[in-house]
Design a protein around this motif. Structure first.
Motif, PDB file in Angstrom:
ATOM      1  N   HIS A 203      35.355  19.687  35.291  1.00  0.00           N
ATOM      2  CA  HIS A 203      36.079  18.461  35.636  1.00  0.00           C
ATOM      3  C   HIS A 203      35.181  17.498  36.429  1.00  0.00           C
ATOM      4  N   GLU A 204      34.484  18.028  37.413  1.00  0.00           N
ATOM      5  CA  GLU A 204      33.668  17.164  38.282  1.00  0.00           C
ATOM      6  C   GLU A 204      32.525  16.524  37.493  1.00  0.00           C
TER       7      GLU A 204
ATOM      8  N   HIS B 209      33.971  13.041  36.576  1.00  0.00           N
ATOM      9  CA  HIS B 209      33.642  12.121  37.670  1.00  0.00           C
ATOM     10  C   HIS B 209      32.211  11.614  37.677  1.00  0.00           C
TER      11      HIS B 209
ATOM     12  N   TYR C 175      43.952   6.420  44.340  1.00  0.00           N
ATOM     13  CA  TYR C 175      42.811   7.165  43.801  1.00  0.00           C
ATOM     14  C   TYR C 175      43.211   7.840  42.486  1.00  0.00           C
TER      15      TYR C 175
ATOM     16  N   GLU D 227      41.108   9.078  38.957  1.00  0.00           N
ATOM     17  CA  GLU D 227      41.539  10.241  38.158  1.00  0.00           C
ATOM     18  C   GLU D 227      42.146   9.867  36.804  1.00  0.00           C
TER      19      GLU D 227
HETATM   20 FE    FE Z   1      39.052  14.872  40.198  1.00  0.00          FE
END
Ligand code: FE
Ligand code: HBI
Length: 318
Positions: free
Chosen positions: A178-179, A183, A218, A223
């Motif tokens: 996920h990171e 992101h 956020y 997200e």
């Molecule tokens: Fe996240």
């Protein structure tokens, strides 16, 4: 079991409006929420002692990390690498159709390969060069206030362990897939990185209620944000970009159901977040990262005035 002191400090984190003066004043191992604190019965790794041991090992490395030092190297096992490879291979196919152009541009900087789980240190070096951001390893889902405060130091707190292998396309909590897939590429885009920094600034000295609102802000940007590209909507939120199912859903819906899209106003009420009950019902749409940043900066100024956070308070951040 977690000590009473630790549980109390998590509760305090919502109320504590003290502004950290340096990243060293934010703990990467104390205020850990949810599964990271202790796997619960609905976590896929709950009955897997080997998985829990391995995860503790990686978490211990993260806790020992000192800001400014290289992120500890993790030797991932073949089984862990296989999970990473499957997630990367499946998601990569969807990106050309669903991801925003900034993501597609920055993605190639990281040389993601299915046969090797990336090291946070290598990823952090790419970000350093592009936007000045740093990746700091963290023990699990960090308390929102600590996490948001970290953004004001251009620091992204990232988990380093990987999801359980029983279902590679699912994780109930952040993991390295996920990171790194969601992101990190976006943080290599200067306009996006500035937007994330603005949310971090807004969180400094914020009251408990404002901090909760910023958590939602956020959530609906970093997200689950979507952005207009001509007539189309593309994903920039990490929760969409790291989820096979959510990528499909935000574009095409399911059956005759469709999500709702609305423009984002940081001052307005934001809808309830979906985390355990499936995909988001509503997404907020940005016109551009510059426009989004300008709106968030206005909101940050409003919060700082209200909370008597001065420019002096903000100027001594290191
Ligand atoms: Fe996240
Ligand atoms: N912690 N490790 C980690 N990774 C995240 O992506 C993360 C977090 N804590 C909070 C958070 N994200 C946000 O969703 C908000 O609650 C601020």
């Amino acid at each position: 079991a977690p000590s009473p002191e630790k549980e109390a400090s998590k509760a305090d984190a919502w109320s504590s409006t003290r502004i950290p003066k340096s990243i060293n004043e934010i703990s990467n191992g104390e205020n850990i929420l949810g599964f990271g604190a202790n796997l619960s019965a609905d976590h896929p790794g709950y009955n897997d002692e080997e998985y829990k041991r391995r995860r503790m090992q990686i978490v211990e490395l993260a806790k020992q990390h000192v800001p400014g030092q290289p992120v500890p190297y993790v030797e991932y096992t073949p089984a862990e690498t296989a999970v990473w490879g499957e997630v990367l291979t499946k998601l990569e196919k969807l990106y050309p159709d669903f991801a925003c152009k900034q993501f597609l541009d920055t993605f190639s900087l990281f040389n993601f390969r299915p046969d090797r789980v990336p090291q946070l240190q290598d990823m952090s070096e790419v970000l350093q060069q592009r936007t000045g951001w740093t990746i700091r390893p963290v023990a699990g889902l960090l308390h929102p206030r600590d996490f948001l405060n970290g953004l004001a130091f251009r620091t992204f707190h990232s988990t380093q362990y990987i999801r359980h292998g029983s279902n590679p396309m699912y994780t109930p909590e952040p993991d390295i897939c996920h990171e790194l897939l969601g992101h990190v590429p976006m943080l290599a885009d200067p306009a996006f990185a500035d937007m994330a920094y603005s949310i971090g600034l807004a969180s400094l000295g914020a009251s408990k209620e404002d901090c909760w609102h910023l958590t939602k802000l956020y959530w609906y940007t970093v997200e689950f944000g979507v952005i207009k590209e001509g007539e189309q909507l593309k994903a920039f939120g990490a929760g969409i970009l790291s989820s096979f199912g959510e990528l499909e859903w935000f574009q095409h819906g399911k059956g005759d159901q469709r999500p709702v899209f609305e423009p984002l106003d940081p001052f307005g009420k934001l809808t309830k977040m979906s985390y355990k009950d499936g995909f988001q019902k509503k997404y907020y749409v940005a016109d551009s990262f510059e426009d989004l940043s300008a709106k968030i900066k206005e909101y940050a100024t409003y919060l700082h005035n209200k909370n008597k956070v001065t420019s002096l308070d903000l100027s001594i951040l290191q």
